[in-house]
Design an enzyme around this catalytic site. Structure first.
Site, PDB file in Angstrom:
ATOM      1  N   ASP A 149      34.570  74.143  12.740  1.00 51.81           N
ATOM      2  CA  ASP A 149      35.546  73.096  12.244  1.00 51.81           C
ATOM      3  C   ASP A 149      35.427  72.830  10.930  1.00 51.81           C
ATOM      4  OD1 ASP A 149      35.970  73.423  14.745  1.00 51.81           O
ATOM      5  OD2 ASP A 149      35.696  70.333  15.466  1.00 51.81           O
TER       6      ASP A 149
ATOM      7  N   CYS B 273      38.766  76.957  18.237  1.00 53.34           N
ATOM      8  CA  CYS B 273      37.210  78.254  17.493  1.00 53.34           C
ATOM      9  C   CYS B 273      37.522  79.610  18.208  1.00 53.34           C
ATOM     10  CB  CYS B 273      35.998  77.342  18.996  1.00 53.34           C
ATOM     11  SG  CYS B 273      35.820  75.581  18.559  1.00 53.34           S
TER      12      CYS B 273
HETATM   13 CA   LIG Z   1      36.312  75.503  15.540  1.00 51.45          CA
END
Ligand SMILES: [Ca+2]
Ligand SMILES: [Ca+2]
Length: 467
Positions: free
Chosen positions: A46, A79
């Protein structure tokens, strides 16, 4: 040009072959095989491109020593889909890993579909590389002694971040070990294991491929004790798109009320924690590079640094990833290594490209299912011009459902349900005003290009990514 060390190695190898092999038995590929590079891949979680500015070691050891891709993106900004793509070089409509958990995606599905039987790890493992995994794997990898194929040494993070208190667990080559966050920060643990490997195993005489995937700076952005309180005076960036005032141009699925004062305060706290959490990653970069240098391996090692997706910090009123906006799909992407120029370039690269690039660096032919293309031609001084490279690519996601095309100039999105968006990134880099209703000719052209990308496979994708 060959470095003096490489020249010396090549000379010694030639002498050795002359001595031990009768004439006519020298294999032409052998010297090349002996020189295969190590590859270290650092995949953060992230990490947005802006936050890289608080990482001085990343700056001095990687950015100032290698190639920075100004326009690097992930093709499904979440993700698990992104990680499946990094491992296989395919769009998520081909991996079928379209979410973090079943039925869209997750570790169990990745294993059940047999996707883990052909990854960049198995390709390099089959070619004689020592392969090392350290850190976060597919979402849903938990309570298991399973070690995916292709990995000679496996240290896989178990479970979902820090869901259950201060204890965390790793599957270490099939054995489950627990650690206490108060005793050792998880990024520091990965750093120690990576440094130990670089200094001691060094591939056991073979070239190595290390996949180093810290949890940082993903929420809850756990900060090591020595970094607590850093950046306490730093305020949240407020680009023109922050808490976007007029969202009448946005589709219903994206619209939400303005972020409240309390929500903005909370977001600021998260932002500062993330910057502090990144200091451990910066330290890890420093220590891994130092270990490579101290052991004479730095000149024969490629290091790739990136993230699985970006992050929206209140741009368009949103706090998340998954959406097709710049802050979500754009990732930092830096490469250093032998023959890599120090440069910052604008060519479009995507996470699909990682696996075929590593394959090329290792001298391995990637399988036919790969959608991406090796960016090795971009790393040196001589390179294709912008227009001779990929000019657009597909961005896709399932929850919420959309497909988009991102070109050098535009983002065009088609949402499930029929809504569309069109941004001219030169005139409107913050994506404040979608022009889907006014620039209909552009939208029609991009829609046709998107159609060609939507279900593409392998060479079709690479053709559709060109004009
Ligand atoms: Ca991620
Ligand atoms: Ca607007």
């Amino acid at each position: 040009m060959m470095s003096p060390l490489k020249l010396f190695k090549a000379f010694m190898l030639t002498m050795l072959l002359v001595v031990i092999l009768p004439a006519g038995q020298v294999e032409p590929g052998l010297a090349e095989t002996r020189e295969r590079p190590n590859i270290v891949f650092i995949l953060t979680d992230d990490l947005d491109t802006g936050s890289v500015s608080v990482m001085p070691k990343l700056e001095s050891l990687l950015i100032e020593q290698g190639t920075t891709f100004n326009n690097a993106f992930v093709t499904d900004p979440l993700c698990c889909p992104s990680r499946a793509t990094f491992l296989r070089g395919q769009y998520s409509h081909n991996t079928k890993i379209a979410g973090n958990s079943p039925p869209e995606g997750g570790h169990e599905k990745f294993q059940r579909l047999g996707l883990d039987r052909s990854t960049v790890a198995t390709w390099l493992d089959d070619a004689g590389y020592d392969t090392v995994y350290l850190g976060k794997y597919m979402n849903g990898y938990d309570d298991t002694r399973y070690v995916p194929p292709g990995w000679d040494r496996w240290f896989g993070w178990l479970g979902n971040y820090y869901g259950s208190g201060r204890e965390y667990r790793l599957n270490e080559n099939g054995h489950i070990n627990s650690y206490d966050l108060d005793r050792i920060h998880d990024t520091d643990l990965l750093r120690d294991k990576a440094v130990h490997y670089v200094k001691n195993q060094k591939g056991d005489g073979r070239p190595f491929f290390m996949y180093l995937a810290p949890n940082a700076p993903h929420t809850p952005a756990y900060v090591a004790k020595r970094h607590e309180g850093m950046f306490s005076g730093r305020s949240l960036p407020r680009p023109p798109s922050f808490n976007e005032e007029d969202i009448s141009d946005k589709p219903e699925v994206v619209k939400r009320p303005e972020l409240s004062h309390g929500e903005v305060e909370e977001l600021g706290d998260l932002y500062r924690k993330r910057l502090a959490a990144l200091q451990s990653v910066d330290g890890m970069v420093n220590d891994v590079v130092s270990a490579l240098r101290d052991t004479g391996q730095l000149d024969s090692t490629y290091i790739v640094f990136t993230s699985d997706n970006g992050f929206l910090f209140g741009e368009h009123r949103r706090v998340e990833k998954s959406l097709p906006y710049e802050e979500s799909i754009r990732v930092p992407f830096i490469v250093r290594g032998p023959g890599v120029s120090t440069q910052k370039i604008d060519h479009l690269v995507i996470n699909n490209d990682f696996a075929p690039t590593v394959a090329e660096l290792a001298g391995v032919a990637p399988p036919g299912f790969v959608d991406g293309k090796s960016f090795v031609p971009l790393l040196g001084r001589e390179k294709p011009r912008l227009g001779e490279w990929r000019t657009g690519f597909l961005v896709e996601h399932v929850t919420p459902t959309y497909q988009a095309i991102r070109t050098n100039k535009y983002t065009y999105v088609e949402w499930s349900g029929g809504a569309t968006e069109l941004y001219d990134l030169e005139a409107d880099p913050y994506q404040l005003e979608s022009r889907h209703e006014t620039a209909t000719l552009v939208a029609t052209t991009l829609s046709a290009r998107l159609e060609a990308l939507r279900g593409c496979e392998a060479a079709q994708c690479r053709a559709a990514e060109r004009d």
